[in-house]
Enzyme design. Structure first.
Site, PDB file in Angstrom:
ATOM      1  N   ASP A  12      45.867  44.372  39.226  1.00  0.00           N
ATOM      2  CA  ASP A  12      45.734  45.458  38.410  1.00  0.00           C
ATOM      3  C   ASP A  12      45.344  45.025  36.879  1.00  0.00           C
ATOM      4  O   ASP A  12      45.785  45.653  35.849  1.00  0.00           O
ATOM      5  CB  ASP A  12      47.137  46.384  38.393  1.00  0.00           C
ATOM      6  CG  ASP A  12      47.518  46.914  39.589  1.00  0.00           C
ATOM      7  OD1 ASP A  12      46.629  47.077  40.488  1.00  0.00           O
ATOM      8  OD2 ASP A  12      48.613  46.693  39.936  1.00  0.00           O
ATOM      9  N   GLU A  13      44.618  43.916  36.587  1.00  0.00           N
ATOM     10  CA  GLU A  13      44.090  43.440  35.466  1.00  0.00           C
ATOM     11  C   GLU A  13      43.059  44.152  34.932  1.00  0.00           C
ATOM     12  O   GLU A  13      42.884  44.153  33.692  1.00  0.00           O
ATOM     13  CB  GLU A  13      43.952  41.998  35.441  1.00  0.00           C
ATOM     14  CG  GLU A  13      44.955  41.035  35.929  1.00  0.00           C
ATOM     15  CD  GLU A  13      44.900  40.920  37.413  1.00  0.00           C
ATOM     16  OE1 GLU A  13      43.996  41.463  38.283  1.00  0.00           O
ATOM     17  OE2 GLU A  13      45.829  39.972  38.136  1.00  0.00           O
ATOM     18  N   LYS A  15      40.138  44.866  37.192  1.00  0.00           N
ATOM     19  CA  LYS A  15      38.884  44.202  37.671  1.00  0.00           C
ATOM     20  C   LYS A  15      37.701  45.110  37.824  1.00  0.00           C
ATOM     21  O   LYS A  15      36.617  44.901  37.643  1.00  0.00           O
ATOM     22  CB  LYS A  15      39.277  43.550  38.715  1.00  0.00           C
ATOM     23  CG  LYS A  15      40.325  42.252  38.561  1.00  0.00           C
ATOM     24  CD  LYS A  15      40.532  41.665  39.963  1.00  0.00           C
ATOM     25  CE  LYS A  15      41.319  42.207  40.763  1.00  0.00           C
ATOM     26  NZ  LYS A  15      42.595  42.524  40.251  1.00  0.00           N
ATOM     27  N   HIS A  40      40.484  49.836  42.531  1.00  0.00           N
ATOM     28  CA  HIS A  40      39.776  49.438  41.535  1.00  0.00           C
ATOM     29  C   HIS A  40      39.368  50.788  40.649  1.00  0.00           C
ATOM     30  O   HIS A  40      38.622  51.570  41.291  1.00  0.00           O
ATOM     31  CB  HIS A  40      38.586  48.615  41.696  1.00  0.00           C
ATOM     32  CG  HIS A  40      39.066  47.095  42.186  1.00  0.00           C
ATOM     33  ND1 HIS A  40      38.163  46.214  42.767  1.00  0.00           N
ATOM     34  CD2 HIS A  40      40.321  46.479  42.216  1.00  0.00           C
ATOM     35  CE1 HIS A  40      38.958  45.126  43.142  1.00  0.00           C
ATOM     36  NE2 HIS A  40      40.201  45.223  42.850  1.00  0.00           N
ATOM     37  N   THR A 300      48.983  53.553  45.275  1.00  0.00           N
ATOM     38  CA  THR A 300      50.117  54.251  45.965  1.00  0.00           C
ATOM     39  C   THR A 300      50.707  55.092  44.847  1.00  0.00           C
ATOM     40  O   THR A 300      51.641  55.793  45.112  1.00  0.00           O
ATOM     41  CB  THR A 300      51.086  52.879  46.102  1.00  0.00           C
ATOM     42  OG1 THR A 300      51.362  52.230  45.041  1.00  0.00           O
ATOM     43  CG2 THR A 300      50.387  51.965  47.535  1.00  0.00           C
ATOM     44  N   GLY A 301      50.195  55.061  43.640  1.00  0.00           N
ATOM     45  CA  GLY A 301      50.815  55.742  42.539  1.00  0.00           C
ATOM     46  C   GLY A 301      52.100  55.257  42.015  1.00  0.00           C
ATOM     47  O   GLY A 301      52.958  55.975  41.343  1.00  0.00           O
ATOM     48  N   LYS A 330      42.919  45.797  28.089  1.00  0.00           N
ATOM     49  CA  LYS A 330      44.046  46.660  27.617  1.00  0.00           C
ATOM     50  C   LYS A 330      44.628  46.284  26.427  1.00  0.00           C
ATOM     51  O   LYS A 330      45.746  46.510  26.075  1.00  0.00           O
ATOM     52  CB  LYS A 330      44.865  46.793  28.945  1.00  0.00           C
ATOM     53  CG  LYS A 330      44.437  47.598  29.752  1.00  0.00           C
ATOM     54  CD  LYS A 330      45.640  48.216  30.905  1.00  0.00           C
ATOM     55  CE  LYS A 330      45.381  49.509  31.369  1.00  0.00           C
ATOM     56  NZ  LYS A 330      46.269  50.180  32.326  1.00  0.00           N
ATOM     57  N   VAL A 413      39.010  47.502  25.363  1.00  0.00           N
ATOM     58  CA  VAL A 413      39.862  48.506  24.511  1.00  0.00           C
ATOM     59  C   VAL A 413      40.097  49.503  24.753  1.00  0.00           C
ATOM     60  O   VAL A 413      40.266  50.619  24.346  1.00  0.00           O
ATOM     61  CB  VAL A 413      39.324  48.213  22.974  1.00  0.00           C
ATOM     62  CG1 VAL A 413      39.813  46.529  22.406  1.00  0.00           C
ATOM     63  CG2 VAL A 413      37.980  48.481  22.838  1.00  0.00           C
TER      64      VAL A 413
HETATM   65  P1  IMP Z   1      50.149  44.209  50.850  1.00  0.00           P
HETATM   66  O1  IMP Z   1      48.954  43.635  50.150  1.00  0.00           O
HETATM   67  O2  IMP Z   1      49.989  45.791  50.858  1.00  0.00           O
HETATM   68  O3  IMP Z   1      50.637  43.579  51.999  1.00  0.00           O
HETATM   69  O4  IMP Z   1      51.354  44.274  49.913  1.00  0.00           O
HETATM   70  C1  IMP Z   1      51.811  42.967  49.258  1.00  0.00           C
HETATM   71  C2  IMP Z   1      52.105  42.719  47.746  1.00  0.00           C
HETATM   72  O5  IMP Z   1      50.803  42.780  46.989  1.00  0.00           O
HETATM   73  C3  IMP Z   1      52.788  44.139  47.387  1.00  0.00           C
HETATM   74  O6  IMP Z   1      53.741  43.612  46.247  1.00  0.00           O
HETATM   75  C4  IMP Z   1      51.826  44.967  46.657  1.00  0.00           C
HETATM   76  O7  IMP Z   1      52.430  45.759  45.522  1.00  0.00           O
HETATM   77  C5  IMP Z   1      50.863  44.086  46.108  1.00  0.00           C
HETATM   78  N1  IMP Z   1      49.466  44.297  45.859  1.00  0.00           N
HETATM   79  C6  IMP Z   1      48.730  44.483  47.035  1.00  0.00           C
HETATM   80  N2  IMP Z   1      47.480  45.180  46.629  1.00  0.00           N
HETATM   81  C7  IMP Z   1      47.485  45.284  45.428  1.00  0.00           C
HETATM   82  C8  IMP Z   1      46.761  45.374  44.104  1.00  0.00           C
HETATM   83  O8  IMP Z   1      45.388  45.727  44.582  1.00  0.00           O
HETATM   84  N3  IMP Z   1      47.101  45.406  43.043  1.00  0.00           N
HETATM   85  C9  IMP Z   1      48.601  45.219  42.605  1.00  0.00           C
HETATM   86  N4  IMP Z   1      49.279  44.954  43.797  1.00  0.00           N
HETATM   87  C10 IMP Z   1      49.056  44.887  45.019  1.00  0.00           C
END
Ligand code: IMP
Length: 423
Positions: A12-13, A15, A40, A300-301, A330, A413
């Site tokens: 979530d940087e 990208k 993304h 996932t919100g 950001k 920004v």
């Molecule tokens: P999984 O990739 O669904 O197996 O989740 C494993 C961990 O990675 C969990 O803590 C998720 O919240 C995190 N995660 C997976 N994909 C992302 C993403 O695109 N951004 C941030 N966290 C992620």
């Protein structure tokens, strides 16, 4: 020329936005790992696009996009995304290449992922529930089903039956859940056979030709360095290798073909799901960051956990990825916070930690040493050059550069394409 773009924190940087920005000067954008767990986000002319699978480079016409062999592909999400983009006038099918040897995430992978994480109880990982871990587990177990397998009806049926035999046993006997019928799953996915056919290719061979022709290729990583299955905060990680080395195995290109490696870091830190987070803020400042930064998961919100910038983490990411440069996103979110902090050192039992700890016990009890700096009140979201930034914002960036040991080249920004500039 291959450029790799990688997240340096927990995903979530920003990208999606940076890829869209850099795609302006590329011929090909290729994703190398992860699956529909990614989200993304890109804003173009005020319109929001969220991509889970297709590289955000698709928004630039004339660019070829690739889903590499390292990506796990959920056909339902993929074709929903394609349909939605095509309805908005984007030509996707003729510009998207899908690796024939990429593995498929099917309905039962998603259910198993959700049931398994639930079953972990207090030790749950907080996965996205998108079937990522269960698909990669099948891949490693040599029982996975690839795009090329779906293309052949007989092979698909045979592999499904084998894969479901053990899983159904587990579902029935251990989880007390309803088993899957191989016939039903085969029927559910047969409509995708024709849809995949024109796009499924040996994408590695396509890239080899493109590299020899001098094409500009952007390799897009999903998630982030500290969700990496080898170097992240295990077991609170994803099931693939987001680090830059993953671009080689996830696309089938040699390390020597990579010329530039760009890291992306948010000006503070966030994390979704469980796991250690040394600079986490559980107070009102954390709330302020979440609200100002709209820190809610694109997939996932879920609200993201927020905290101060963690320099030891990003410094290690610099080494793990071989970063040439850093994009800081950001920065605008930090306006109006009177005093800012940057975590500059990790301590454990009173001693400075020279190396990043792989022991979760240590990680959970770290003490962070902070450098406190004055903030700024100006709204910087319309700044278009480094010179326009307030002095305190410049000092903050200089501190990041000094403590991470990676030169900053771009600053973002705001969410818009135009809200980004080169230093
Ligand atoms: P999984 O990739 O669904 O197996 O989740 C494993 C961990 O990675 C969990 O803590 C998720 O919240 C995190 N995660 C997976 N994909 C992302 C993403 O695109 N951004 C941030 N966290 C992620």
């Amino acid at each position: 020329m291959v450029t790799v773009l990688v997240g340096t924190q927990w995903g979530d940087e920003g990208k999606g936005k940076v890829i869209d920005f850099l795609a302006a000067e590329q011929d090909i954008v290729a994703r190398y790992q992860g699956g529909a767990n990614a989200g993304h986000t890109v804003y173009v002319n005020g319109k929001k696009f969220v991509f889970h699978l297709i590289p955000s480079g698709i928004l630039r016409k004339d660019i070829i996009c690739i889903l590499g062999n390292g990506v796990v592909i959920d056909p339902v999400t993929l074709f929903d995304e394609i349909e939605s983009l095509e309805n908005q006038g984007f030509d996707v099918t003729s510009r998207l290449i899908i690796a024939e040897n990429a593995h498929l995430t099917l309905s039962f992978h998603k259910i198993l992922d959700q049931i398994e994480d639930q079953k972990r109880g207090a030790g749950k990982l907080g996965t996205t529930g998108r079937g990522i871990g269960s698909t990669y587990a099948d891949k490693a177990d040599r029982s996975g089903i690839r795009v090329v397998d779906l293309l052949n009806e007989e092979v698909f049926h045979r592999k499904l039956a084998i894969s479901l035999e053990l899983k159904n046993h587990l579902l029935r006997e251990y989880y007390q859940e309803t088993p899957f019928s191989a016939e039903q799953v085969a029927k559910e996915y047969q409509k995708f056979r024709e849809k995949f056919a024109p796009m499924a290719k040996n994408s590695a061979a396509f890239l080899h030709t493109a590299i020899s022709e001098g094409k500009k290729i952007l390799a897009e990583g999903a998630q982030g360095t500290f969700l990496d299955i080898d170097f992240g905060t295990y077991p609170f990680v994803t099931a693939s290798n987001p680090i830059s080395g993953g671009a080689c195995t996830g696309l089938g290109i040699g390390p020597k073909s990579i010329q530039r490696i760009i890291g992306i870091a948010k000006a503070y830190t966030t994390r979704v799901g469980m796991g250690p987070f040394p600079t986490e803020l559980s107070d009102t400042t954390g709330e302020t960051l979440r609200t100002a930064g709209n820190e809610f998961g694109a997939t996932t919100g879920r609200p993201r956990r927020c905290g101060w910038f963690d320099a030891p983490l990003v410094r290690f990411a610099g080494k793990l990825n071989g970063l040439d440069e850093l994009v800081v996103t950001k920065l605008d979110v930090l306006s109006n916070i009177p005093s800012l902090k940057i975590g500059v050192e990790y301590r454990y039992k009173g001693m400075t930690l020279e190396a990043y700890p792989f022991n979760s016990e240590v990680f959970d009890h770290l003490e962070v040493v902070y450098k406190e700096m004055p903030g700024w009140n100006e709204d910087i979201s319309s700044a278009s050059s480094y010179a326009e930034l307030p002095q305190n914002a410049k000092r903050y960036l200089q501190k990041i550069e000094e403590t991470t040991e990676v030169p900053i080249t771009y600053i973002s920004v705001g969410t818009g394409r135009e809200q980004m500039f080169r230093i």
